[in-house]
Design an enzyme around this catalytic site. Structure first.
Site, mmCIF file in Angstrom:
data_model
loop_
_atom_site.group_PDB
_atom_site.id
_atom_site.type_symbol
_atom_site.label_atom_id
_atom_site.label_comp_id
_atom_site.label_asym_id
_atom_site.label_seq_id
_atom_site.Cartn_x
_atom_site.Cartn_y
_atom_site.Cartn_z
ATOM 1 N N HIS B 58 29.055 49.894 46.084
ATOM 2 C CA HIS B 58 29.132 49.810 44.623
ATOM 3 C C HIS B 58 29.857 48.522 44.267
ATOM 4 O O HIS B 58 31.054 48.396 44.476
ATOM 5 C CB HIS B 58 29.874 51.018 44.058
ATOM 6 C CG HIS B 58 30.080 50.906 42.585
ATOM 7 N ND1 HIS B 58 29.043 50.935 41.691
ATOM 8 C CD2 HIS B 58 31.194 50.710 41.842
ATOM 9 C CE1 HIS B 58 29.510 50.774 40.470
ATOM 10 N NE2 HIS B 58 30.802 50.637 40.531
ATOM 11 N N ASP B 60 30.990 46.068 41.590
ATOM 12 C CA ASP B 60 31.243 45.774 40.176
ATOM 13 C C ASP B 60 30.969 44.307 39.881
ATOM 14 O O ASP B 60 31.497 43.423 40.545
ATOM 15 C CB ASP B 60 32.709 46.087 39.831
ATOM 16 C CG ASP B 60 32.970 47.574 39.770
ATOM 17 O OD1 ASP B 60 32.278 48.247 38.995
ATOM 18 O OD2 ASP B 60 33.873 48.050 40.496
ATOM 19 N N ASP B 182 29.050 54.938 38.478
ATOM 20 C CA ASP B 182 30.436 54.677 38.074
ATOM 21 C C ASP B 182 30.707 54.710 36.572
ATOM 22 O O ASP B 182 31.826 54.978 36.175
ATOM 23 C CB ASP B 182 30.879 53.328 38.667
ATOM 24 C CG ASP B 182 32.389 53.123 38.591
ATOM 25 O OD1 ASP B 182 33.129 54.131 38.590
ATOM 26 O OD2 ASP B 182 32.840 51.963 38.528
ATOM 27 N N HIS B 436 29.755 47.846 33.350
ATOM 28 C CA HIS B 436 30.627 48.918 32.868
ATOM 29 C C HIS B 436 32.116 48.598 32.988
ATOM 30 O O HIS B 436 32.937 49.451 32.652
ATOM 31 C CB HIS B 436 30.291 50.239 33.561
ATOM 32 C CG HIS B 436 30.416 50.202 35.060
ATOM 33 N ND1 HIS B 436 29.388 49.810 35.875
ATOM 34 C CD2 HIS B 436 31.443 50.495 35.886
ATOM 35 C CE1 HIS B 436 29.769 49.874 37.135
ATOM 36 N NE2 HIS B 436 31.027 50.279 37.173
#
Lengths: 1011, 1011
Positions: B58, B60, B182, B436
């Site tokens: 994941h 970001d 997430d 996000h």
């Protein structure tokens, strides 16, 4: 190339050999491009600063985690470290680009990884080794400690690693360079051993900060270490380099996944584009560093602890760093290249010989102890840290030698039938235990436990081998004798077999691993009865003595034992052989022991020595050598240093596992109000004085009949810490010897070095710690002397020692602290022991008093006896009486047809994997101790087999390379050119080994079994 | 396979298609084994618990570090995260073993990595994509936030990613599954958009802890989300799964290099051998998890944030885990396999349709807001966090649409000559900004700065494109008009060009990005003079108004501007076109403004509305719709919640970047002693009341002539924190509407959802935070209503909003805190602004009062106008007078030959990389708002080009797949089987797009330029 064109045909000889006789430095195939062949092809650029990038990982064979945990990457909450991933990830990275290189060092890890690989991966690795991209450096099983290791164990652990490399990779797997980048100080003997192993050079990372500053200033970070100045001479010369930046990358250029430095961001579209900045660091660092070195070649250690688990982060960024820096090299004249320590040395050697030439310093006959990384931080605590473990390691070395000998002299036919365990696991465990965070005592407690467990597991197997081999050798006709076993807790008088009240009789088999008969060895066994009769192997009665188990021993053993008495009797055993004694309970009480009379001086003596104890204090106050009439005035007692808690003005450094730092220069005495003497034993075999200095410090001073030394058995612990004071306990001898600020300590059990208080041989010391800064490692002996007499104290393990005042000599026996010293362990060195109260440690000092001239041979002989003590095995007699036993079983055996001369030590006798026998003979006397050349003829030497003389090959000390092929790089020094050839010892014509003082001869050969 | 054997021929249709028509789901080559072909070949075992291991990372796109830093692994002192290493290390690991799989999600990173690879590596990656080992999931440029993003920006960012995948990898690169593991709560609109993009399923990680507990209990973690229940219906149905273990691996089975779990130690010779333990965890976890799901298939997310930088640690251990677990599978009936979310869905679909069959729940028409991960921790603070950035992102979206339109309608011949920048960088920057932890406001300050800088860099390029394209379109004959430029600080009355005292005249060019004429738009410009004459494009005089720059604006702009006045005048511009106005200083003063009389009520009005302000307090007290005579009693003011510092009894949770947690349920008013009104402006064009609530809270309420809404421009900040109290500022309207605990908020600017205080649609809420637990994201509008009237407030950015009491409506406009809320940011959300005192934020609320029936069309039209506002460019007239200018240059231009119907929104008009034009048309009215089907014919629609009708292809919403080919997995639900086919919009015969309410039609086509 200058071959053939130089006027001096000897110059560049090795290089010319390389050209015309490539096989000389390689037993590999002709396609191999490893070693110096690889080095010669590297893109170095004359006229540039050539920066040799050495991608490396430093993998502790246990420290904060156990060796298993480090291998697998378990217990990562302590440290993110998994060696399997390093090798997993480096191999493909090397394959991706032929210019990339990597070195690997610790065979304990590599071996394990290798075992897990399939044939395909092994082939891939072999290819990388053959083409020189993957290079093994150092190549020992571990990177051993230098302060608390014994040379026997060092040689063994190097051999395990080097032989694995040799059998797996051949010549391309042979390390050319030694690499002790992390050990905390460096012994001269280590350098000597490395030279004898044929290494071309040696690099280390840690040296005293003052020393380093000086060396940087005077450009002698690299020099030729004369590691055996008085004995081996040129054969122990070694090119030695102190690394510029410890063993880590230049500041700002660490590209490991765990590092915080900026990667190279070379996408010009990005705001963070940083190539100029990164290259700038590389260039500036290079130009700065080269100022401190003698040629245009410098080395960068690109790696650190357990780095390269994600090797791609390193190589990707190093690729970029090299590319970008070199693309601008015309401007700054800096040339980065992937290299290795051996290639660095190769090019340094080449460059230094080029006119105008560089003559490397050749004046270092000192060592690098003690190590201080900053004022008030002398790493002299670990000379003593974990004394129980240090003692166990020394005992294990003893057992391992016995075990290996018996694998050679055991009967092969027998072991064919009954598959025996091998010494492999024990050799490896001992290899691991020599690591610089193992025997050094600088590991976490759980890791220390793991080391001990590993040794124990190995020891159990070797005890089985010993027991079963001896059992087989006892067979006369067909029947096997009762199994004999070891009692491992004799030091606290625990032995289930002998102390059982139903054991009325038992055998005692003594195996002597020396290559000459051992006499006057005393067996001391816990027993229940009052009196025992002992028969020697021939059935003769042996004098015995039964004494009460001492109060302190009873306290320590607690419920683990119940014997009331200790049975003592002298034994002897032939060279590499055994003798069996027969013990049975008898009616005649022979107990001895008396209460000392208060106020009176106490005297004990034997034929050689008389010891006098002060009536008031109970302390030893004089020693008289009854033969020479030498008298030593002495005051021996126990003292403690209060460990610094880092709370004083000078510095916040604390005493810890590594660092010794007392709060005061004065040690405080441990002394009761009245006399320390609690008991005096006046036996026929042994006279002893029992002393109690406090509930946790006691000592028994013994004189055994016939022995030239006094034995001082100290028992220290649990060191109390309820007062929140860390304590470091010493035994100190204050004597009337005029020692003139000088004392002598051994290096790894071999040569002695003179130590002068507050002085270093190679630079002017600014002393910041008057106690800790004068501590040195004592592996086997420490001595002070004046013209007439010499006090030599031998130890049973490595300890720190010093002589802070004239005539004084001290040894640190135990230490317990409340604080961590901040070098990573993260735990105070606070050994709580099995019961949680603090560890009790028991050990021995052996005191010799003689003239300086006579002492050498005495302490060498005693030293050999101590670390190669007999193995004692106990067996139930199985209902036999002695006569019956002797009829059925052999009670004497020797594997030698001739004994070796007294100064020749059988250092190694072991089976190699290729079924050859590896043997090392050592002339164990220094010239200064009266050492002289010795010869040993191998023909008809051994009983069970004959050495096949035509198969004898002389090897380097690491047993991985023929001595005949050694052609070490030669260096110009102020004292001339260094020697390339190895010191030789084997003459095949006469089948004779000849040994100069301190020389070790390593041979392997096939044998012809006699049965 | 059941094809042909089932009685229902529609069952398994897609699967049969797979067998007979593989091209239906793949445009790749016949050798491809990606997608469901790969899934079908996986080693699932019927009768076993099949555990789908999904190796994933994941990543970001910015959070604690900037997106550049994350890519390279720079700034690792903050976080060890370098995406380049993930892809570097995963690829070879996949190649090593064909069973291994990996999914990759964030195209902002993958694209960048791809750009750095050479042809060889690209081929290797293509192979892994083709054989299905490397699968792209989600595939947007980022994993966008769902609470503060606008649907226009979501669609754009998905398109950038999905089109890159399509053009690079073809069909095998098409993500089948959406993956928002997430984001902190999930909007229904997001699900609807995903369904329209053709995804077969959607997984997320975060949902309210109570909701999750219920779903686990009732086994409806997975269900069919009906994401557009009233409008799109079945077309927006989406299989949606809440992940069992957030998005991390099962406890104890994390094998990342950064993890602390034990690796699998399977060397039986080791003490640490732990296979039984490791397998035990896997089996027990599987057997536990499967209890909560509907079939024997479960999924494990094997990865987490920035994991797989050293992919070998993961794969080596997963290999072992799978091997060892499966080797004992006969006993425990657990079968582990490498898989992917799409394969998991595939097998779930297959298994659930197998008798007895599973009917998935189909009752979710709610969303997943607000998200609480524990009592007292509602993540509703980020709905408002970083309001300035949220506002900037919305404005940038506006500019990006303008820019993309102009790339299509700009004159190609011109831009051939003068190479223009492209919108690429801006599209990507906007893609990144939707992440996000970007627009959400939950990033570190330095990262927020970086996002803003990226947007700015993109915006600058798009402003150049806009300016130059318009300039070219202004050309009549040959000469180019003066360059027109943007003034970016009009919100604080700063514009160097217009406020310069030497600027006597200038042009104002207004570009209207709507597909219909825009009238009554007011241009407000800072000027120095007292009076100005304005000519419209035809030369007619335009009414103007000059007002004083307000006190607060002067304070805020400080030395950045010097204009005394603001010049106001109405403009209009044609569809996708511009009009140029000509402004010159004149002598007639037209300033307006008066001091309010103390104590008197103040009234302002226009044709549509009348606003009354209380004479005593100065607060707005009533709103009258003059057409309908509806009167709203209202009290509007500003209040603040004191942010919890975690120091109360109920919980230690603090308000922070994510979490909103007031210390009290009561907001405290911000009110001076006397009336808040400081000034009233009674102009011909605009009447306004200026209010000052405190030195840091002010508001201007405006009514513009002709507008149906009132504009409330709030200015808040610097929020004082010297009292050590964090503050969260709201604007609240307390009205007489009988709202019955219900209010409505939009989802991402599209459909409205009803919100009921203290209630959730799908489970019984135990409310722990009466304020924060009732906050919802407001992206564009919030409303309350009763039978007769509706108060609708539109916003200019995303904010949090609620209605905590009947008739009340509040919006949080700004927040500043002293503490971090403990979810990783590690900084309090304390925006200090450029001058360090605290950020001042200015924004607007737009108030509509009408009947519930009429409000829908009103707020939809207004909403469209707000986020697609005209671009205003200012140019020096260059000495021309208006007449001369009109003679030389075009002052009016439209790119449309016909306007679109009022409810049809031109959502997208942009150039694709393949030189086709991408267009989206949207029916922007919900049925409930009076939405009805709309038709648009493409023939002859555009001025500069003709659509080549035969090239028109209808695509899924993400513009990466033909709608005709959509065959989504069909699911059994309680309400019947879900629909596989996409909702269609294009009729090629009539060349007409038809749009149901809320339908978006995505087309691409070639165009024929008319010039």
């Amino acid at each position: 190339m200058f071959c053939g064109f130089t006027t001096d045909p000897k110059m560049y000889r090795w290089e010319c050999l390389l050209l015309v006789l490539p096989f000389v430095i390689g037993r590999g195939s002709a396609q191999d491009t490893c070693g110096y062949k690889k080095c010669a092809a590297l893109p170095v650029k004359p006229g540039y600063v050539n920066v040799h990038l050495v991608p490396h990982t430093h993998d502790d064979v246990g420290w904060l985690k156990t060796v298993d945990q480090y291998y697998y990457g378990a217990n990562n909450s302590i440290q993110t470290a998994g060696v399997q991933y390093i090798l997993d990830s480096v191999i493909p990275q090397l394959e991706m680009k032929p210019s990339r290189t990597f070195i690997y060092v610790e065979m304990a890890f590599f071996y394990r990884w290798w075992q897990e690989q399939d044939g395909d991966m092994r082939d891939r690795v072999r290819k990388l080794v053959s083409n020189g991209q993957l290079e093994f450096i150092n190549g020992g099983w571990c990177m051993n400690d230098e302060a608390s290791t014994h040379y026997n164990a060092i040689i063994d652990q190097m051999t395990v690693g080097l032989q694995f490399l040799n059998s797996t990779f051949g010549e391309c797997g042979r390390p050319l360079v030694a690499w002790h980048i992390d050990p905390f100080g460096h012994s001269r003997e280590q350098a000597s051993l490395f030279a004898q192993m044929g290494f071309d050079g040696f690099f280390f990372g840690r040296l005293d900060y003052q020393d380093k500053a000086n060396r940087l200033k005077y450009r002698n970070m690299e020099e030729i270490w004369r590691a055996s100045p008085d004995d081996l001479g040129a054969a122990a010369d070694l090119f030695t380099g102190a690394l510029y930046n410890h063993y880590v990358p230049p500041g700002g250029l660490c590209f490991d996944i765990g590092c915080k430095d900026q990667p190279i961001e070379d996408d010009m579209a990005l705001h963070d584009y940083n190539v100029a900045n990164r290259v700038g660091i590389a260039v500036n660092t290079s130009l700065d560093q080269v100022q401190h070195f003698q040629t245009d070649h410098i080395m960068w250690t690109m790696g650190s602890d357990f780095q390269y688990q994600a090797a791609h982060t390193w190589f990707k960024n190093m690729d970029k760093l090299i590319t970008h820096t070199n693309s601008m090299a015309d401007k700054h004249k800096v040339n980065l290249l992937y290299s290795s320590p051996s290639c660095y040395i190769y090019h340094k050697n080449k460059a230094s010989a080029t006119p105008p030439g560089v003559k490397f310093a050749h004046n270092n006959t000192a060592d690098f102890f003690p190590y201080a990384d900053q004022p008030h931080a002398f790493w002299s605590g670990y000379f003593t840290s974990r004394p129980a473990f240090k003692g166990y390691v020394r005992r294990c070395n003893n057992l391992l030698q016995v075990c290996k000998q018996l694998e050679v002299i055991g009967a092969p036919k027998f072991s064919d039938k009954v598959p025996l365990p091998t010494s492999k696991r024990f050799r490896e465990a001992m290899g691991v235990a020599q690591h610089h965070d193992a025997v050094s005592g600088t590991e976490k407690q759980h890791v220390a436990n793991d080391y001990a467990m590993r040794l124990h597991a190995g020891a159990v197997e070797c005890q089985v081998i010993t027991s079963m081999t001896l059992q087989q050798r006892m067979v006369k006709a067909g029947a096997l004798p009762p199994v004999a076993e070891f009692c491992n807790y004799l030091n606290i008088s625990v032995c289930p077999l002998t102390e059982d009240e139903f054991t009325k009789s038992f055998t005692v088999t003594v195996y002597n691993p020396l290559a000459r008969r051992r006499t006057g060895y005393y067996v001391r066994l816990p027993v229940t009865g009052d009196a025992y009769a002992v028969n020697d192997p021939e059935g003769n009665n042996v004098v015995t003595q039964v004494t009460k188990v001492s109060q302190r021993t009873q306290e320590i053993r607690g419920k683990r034992g119940k014997a009331k008495h200790e049975l003592l009797f002298p034994v002897s055993a032939p060279a590499l052989g055994f003798s069996t004694y027969f013990v049975s309970q008898s009616q005649n009480s022979s107990r001895s022991g008396k209460q000392p009379k208060a106020g009176d001086d106490q005297e004990i003596h034997n034929e050689h020595l008389s010891l006098l104890f002060d009536g008031k204090t109970g302390l030893l106050k004089s020693v008289v050598n009854l033969e020479t009439n030498l008298t030593l005035k002495v005051n021996q007692g126990f003292y403690w240093y209060n460990s610094s808690a880092g709370n004083n003005k000078a510095s916040n450094k604390k005493s810890g596992a590594y660092v010794f730092r007392p709060n005061s220069t004065e040690a405080m005495p441990i002394l009761p109000q009245q006399s320390v003497i609690t008991s005096v034993v006046d036996g026929q075999l042994c006279q002893e004085v029992q002393q109690s200095f406090s509930p946790w410090v006691s000592q028994v001073v013994r004189l055994y009949s016939g022995q030239r030394h006094a034995e001082l058995e100290w028992t220290v612990g649990p060191i109390p810490i309820k007062d929140d004071l860390g304590k470091e306990i010493i035994s100190r001898f204050d004597t009337d010897i005029m020692s003139d600020s000088t004392f002598y300590t051994d290096a790894n059990g071999r040569e002695l070095l003179a130590r002068v208080v507050d002085r270093r041989l190679t630079w002017k010391l600014n002393q910041t710690e008057p106690v800790a800064g004068n501590y040195y490692p004592v592996n086997s002996r420490i001595l002070i002397k004046d013209k007439s007499k010499q006090l030599t104290v031998l130890t049973d393990r490595s300890q720190g020692g010093s002589s802070l005042r004239n005539g004084s000599l001290e040894l640190m026996v135990h230490r317990r602290m409340l604080y961590d010293d901040g070098y990573g362990v993260g735990e105070p060195l606070n050994e709580t022991g099995v019961f949680g109260e603090g560890l009790v440690v028991r050990g021995k000092h052996y005191l010799l008093l003689d003239t300086p001239e006579s002492s050498g041979q005495l302490h060498r002989a005693l030293g050999e006896q101590l670390y190669m003590a007999p193995s004692v095995l106990l067996g139930l007699a199985g209902g036999n009486d002695p006569k019956q036993y002797r009829k059925e079983f052999r009670t004497n055996y020797t594997a030698m047809k001739r004994e070796l001369p007294s100064s020749v030590h059988l250092l190694t006798l072991e089976m190699s994997e290729d079924e050859t026998v590896l043997m090392r003979l050592e002339n164990q006397l220094q010239k200064a101790e009266g050492g002289a050349p010795q010869n040993v003829t191998l023909t008809g030497l051994f009983e069970p087999f004959e050495v096949e003389i035509n198969t004898v090959e002389e090897l380097t000390l690491g047993a991985n390379y023929p001595s005949t092929m050694v052609q070490r790089l030669a260096w110009n020094t102020e004292g001339g050119r260094t020697k390339s050839e190895a010191l030789r010892c084997w003459d095949s014509g006469s089948a004779t080994v000849s040994l100069q003082p301190m020389q070790i001869c390593t041979l392997h050969f096939k044998v012809q079994q006699r049965d």
